[in-house]
Write a protein that holds these residues in place. Structure first.
Motif, short mmCIF file in Angstrom:
data_model
loop_
_atom_site.label_atom_id
_atom_site.label_comp_id
_atom_site.label_asym_id
_atom_site.label_seq_id
_atom_site.Cartn_x
_atom_site.Cartn_y
_atom_site.Cartn_z
N ILE A 49 -4.00 -5.61 -3.98
CA ILE A 49 -2.77 -6.24 -3.47
C ILE A 49 -2.90 -7.75 -3.56
O ILE A 49 -3.87 -8.32 -3.06
CB ILE A 49 -2.52 -5.82 -2.00
CG1 ILE A 49 -2.29 -4.32 -1.90
CG2 ILE A 49 -1.34 -6.59 -1.42
CD1 ILE A 49 -2.18 -3.80 -0.48
N PRO A 50 -1.96 -8.41 -4.21
CA PRO A 50 -2.05 -9.87 -4.35
C PRO A 50 -1.90 -10.58 -3.01
O PRO A 50 -1.23 -10.08 -2.10
CB PRO A 50 -0.90 -10.22 -5.29
CG PRO A 50 0.08 -9.09 -5.13
CD PRO A 50 -0.75 -7.88 -4.85
N ASN A 51 -2.52 -11.73 -2.92
CA ASN A 51 -2.41 -12.55 -1.72
C ASN A 51 -1.02 -13.17 -1.65
O ASN A 51 -0.55 -13.75 -2.64
CB ASN A 51 -3.49 -13.65 -1.76
CG ASN A 51 -3.58 -14.41 -0.46
OD1 ASN A 51 -2.59 -14.96 0.00
ND2 ASN A 51 -4.77 -14.46 0.10
N PRO A 52 -0.32 -13.07 -0.52
CA PRO A 52 1.02 -13.66 -0.42
C PRO A 52 1.05 -15.15 -0.76
O PRO A 52 2.02 -15.64 -1.34
CB PRO A 52 1.40 -13.42 1.05
CG PRO A 52 0.61 -12.23 1.45
CD PRO A 52 -0.68 -12.34 0.71
N LEU A 80 -4.70 12.30 -10.90
CA LEU A 80 -5.79 11.43 -10.45
C LEU A 80 -6.67 12.05 -9.37
O LEU A 80 -7.70 11.48 -9.01
CB LEU A 80 -5.21 10.11 -9.93
CG LEU A 80 -4.36 9.33 -10.93
CD1 LEU A 80 -3.72 8.13 -10.25
CD2 LEU A 80 -5.22 8.88 -12.12
N GLY A 81 -6.26 13.20 -8.86
CA GLY A 81 -7.04 13.83 -7.81
C GLY A 81 -6.62 13.36 -6.43
O GLY A 81 -5.80 12.45 -6.29
N PRO A 82 -7.15 13.97 -5.38
CA PRO A 82 -6.76 13.61 -4.02
C PRO A 82 -7.18 12.19 -3.65
O PRO A 82 -8.15 11.65 -4.20
CB PRO A 82 -7.49 14.65 -3.16
CG PRO A 82 -8.66 15.08 -4.00
CD PRO A 82 -8.18 15.03 -5.40
N LEU A 83 -6.45 11.64 -2.73
CA LEU A 83 -6.77 10.30 -2.25
C LEU A 83 -8.07 10.31 -1.47
O LEU A 83 -8.33 11.21 -0.68
CB LEU A 83 -5.64 9.76 -1.36
CG LEU A 83 -4.39 9.24 -2.05
CD1 LEU A 83 -3.27 9.05 -1.03
CD2 LEU A 83 -4.69 7.92 -2.76
N THR A 84 -8.88 9.32 -1.69
CA THR A 84 -10.12 9.16 -0.94
C THR A 84 -10.14 7.76 -0.32
O THR A 84 -9.33 6.90 -0.67
CB THR A 84 -11.34 9.31 -1.86
OG1 THR A 84 -11.33 8.25 -2.84
CG2 THR A 84 -11.34 10.66 -2.55
N LEU A 111 0.83 -1.20 0.00
CA LEU A 111 0.00 0.00 0.00
C LEU A 111 0.87 1.25 0.00
O LEU A 111 0.55 2.25 -0.66
CB LEU A 111 -0.93 0.01 1.22
CG LEU A 111 -1.84 1.24 1.35
CD1 LEU A 111 -2.72 1.41 0.11
CD2 LEU A 111 -2.69 1.16 2.60
N THR A 112 1.98 1.22 0.73
CA THR A 112 2.91 2.36 0.73
C THR A 112 3.40 2.66 -0.68
O THR A 112 3.46 3.82 -1.10
CB THR A 112 4.11 2.06 1.65
OG1 THR A 112 3.65 1.82 2.98
CG2 THR A 112 5.08 3.24 1.68
N LYS A 113 3.73 1.61 -1.44
CA LYS A 113 4.18 1.78 -2.83
C LYS A 113 3.05 2.36 -3.69
O LYS A 113 3.28 3.25 -4.52
CB LYS A 113 4.64 0.44 -3.40
CG LYS A 113 5.86 -0.15 -2.71
CD LYS A 113 6.15 -1.55 -3.24
CE LYS A 113 7.27 -2.23 -2.47
NZ LYS A 113 7.48 -3.63 -2.90
N ALA A 114 1.84 1.85 -3.49
CA ALA A 114 0.71 2.33 -4.28
C ALA A 114 0.40 3.79 -3.98
O ALA A 114 0.09 4.58 -4.89
CB ALA A 114 -0.52 1.46 -4.01
N VAL A 172 -8.27 4.28 -1.75
CA VAL A 172 -7.37 3.48 -0.91
C VAL A 172 -7.88 2.05 -0.80
O VAL A 172 -7.10 1.09 -0.87
CB VAL A 172 -7.23 4.11 0.49
CG1 VAL A 172 -6.47 3.17 1.42
CG2 VAL A 172 -6.52 5.45 0.40
N LYS A 173 -9.18 1.87 -0.67
CA LYS A 173 -9.73 0.51 -0.58
C LYS A 173 -9.51 -0.26 -1.88
O LYS A 173 -9.26 -1.47 -1.85
CB LYS A 173 -11.22 0.58 -0.24
CG LYS A 173 -11.49 0.95 1.22
CD LYS A 173 -12.96 0.80 1.57
CE LYS A 173 -13.17 1.02 3.06
NZ LYS A 173 -14.59 0.86 3.46
N GLU A 174 -9.59 0.44 -3.01
CA GLU A 174 -9.30 -0.21 -4.30
C GLU A 174 -7.83 -0.64 -4.36
O GLU A 174 -7.51 -1.71 -4.88
CB GLU A 174 -9.63 0.73 -5.45
CG GLU A 174 -11.11 0.94 -5.68
CD GLU A 174 -11.39 1.92 -6.80
OE1 GLU A 174 -10.41 2.33 -7.48
OE2 GLU A 174 -12.56 2.28 -7.00
#
Length: 326
Positions: A254-257, A239-243, A227-230, A247-249
């Motif tokens: 994020i792939p499952n480990p 893309l506009g401000p984060l909402t 998520l930090t990378k994203a 963030v949920k998208e």
């Protein structure tokens, strides 16, 4: 969310002729006036809508007009979110630039354990008052036992007229043990014992959601890194401000480990020729024979089986959980 009456008596079981330990009082104008003499803030603050009687029942019996106790001790009953928000805040490890509160997946376990302790009245200094305990209780609340005041017994009738609920005897005893500094605690039945595991699970899931557990992101270390990378890749100008939705998208992408590990192992086995595979050109050959098609399908099935074995391997699952994975 449905109401489960396991702490307070039903309407027909309420004794409206006398006060008892564990009675729930609604802050009527008359009660507010009595409280104001002892503590003005408790009488006027918006969140102090109810109070719980702490004085022992035996000291509240009127013989014939006055009771034994010179004072009636009551404590504030306030929205449960006040206590829960404080606890959840302590579990947050916020991610810079993220508009959604973030905690670790291990902290999520602690948060759920805390809420279960609230449900079962094993949090020191708190006593749970479920939504629907009385007609005046339209949200989950809790008694903050340290926030207590003493009213003169001259106000007995005012308190009695403000009574809207009455704790069942075993829970009244629990309140007594919490209010006093006793080493021996009264054991009360927990939610599962009262309503059964299926109803308790449904109630807890809705309870967790109402109290904001779903409004937070509970991430494993891997998910937090991804998520930090994203977040870093998000171009605000483009893309506009984060909402919260964005963030949920990001999190859902994020792939499952487990899948990453399984895919990586299959790729390594193929490269090392320990797992047979067809070359890409063969896989795309439009003129492949039925036999070749069958061979390709068999190899795909073999690779799929390897992936599934790895995804479901108990040792891998245990290692992932030990490292905060899911």
């Amino acid at each position: 969310m449905g109401s489960i009456d396991y702490i307070f008596e039903s309407e027909s079981g309420i004794n409206k002729d006398e006060l008892s330990q564990g009675d729930l009082l609604h802050r009527t104008p008359e009660l507010a006036a009595a409280i104001r003499q002892a503590h003005a803030h408790y009488a006027d603050a918006p969140s102090y809508t109810h109070f719980l009687v702490l004085t022992q029942s035996c000291d509240l019996v009127r013989r014939p007009k006055k009771c034994k106790a010179p004072y009636i001790t009551i404590c504030a009953v306030r929205p449960l979110t006040i206590a829960v928000d404080r606890e959840l805040t302590s579990l947050i490890d916020q991610l810079g630039g993220c508009p959604v509160p973030v905690g670790s997946s291990q902290s999520e376990v602690l948060a759920k354990q805390y809420l279960e302790r609230v449900l079962n009245n094993t949090v020191d200094g708190l006593f749970f008052v479920p939504k629907g305990s009385a007609n005046t209780v339209d949200e989950h609340m809790c008694a903050f036992l340290p926030l207590s005041i003493a009213l003169k017994t001259d106000h007995y009738d005012v308190c009695l007229n403000a009574k809207v609920a009455q704790a069942r005897p075993i829970f009244a005893a629990k309140i007594g043990s919490l209010a006093s500094n006793l080493y021996g605690r009264v054991a009360t039945p927990d939610l599962v014992e009262e309503v059964g595991s299926a109803a308790a699970s449904t109630y807890k899931a809705e309870f967790f959601d109402e109290l904001g557990l779903g409004n937070m992101l509970w991430l494993s270390p891997f998910e937090r890194d991804e998520l930090t990378k994203a977040l870093a890749r998000h171009d605000v100008d483009e893309l506009g401000p984060l909402t919260r939705e964005i963030v949920k998208e990001m999190v859902s992408a994020i792939p499952n480990p487990r899948d990453l590990i399984a895919d990586r192992v299959v790729d390594i086995l193929k490269k090392r020729k320990l797992l047979a595979s067809l070359a890409p050109a063969e896989a795309l050959d439009e003129h492949a024979t039925l036999e070749e098609d069958a061979q390709l399908a068999a190899l795909d099935i073999a690779a799929s089986k390897v992936r599934n074995f790895i995804r479901n391997d108990a040792v891998i699952s245990k290692v992932l959980k030990l490292h905060g994975g899911r």
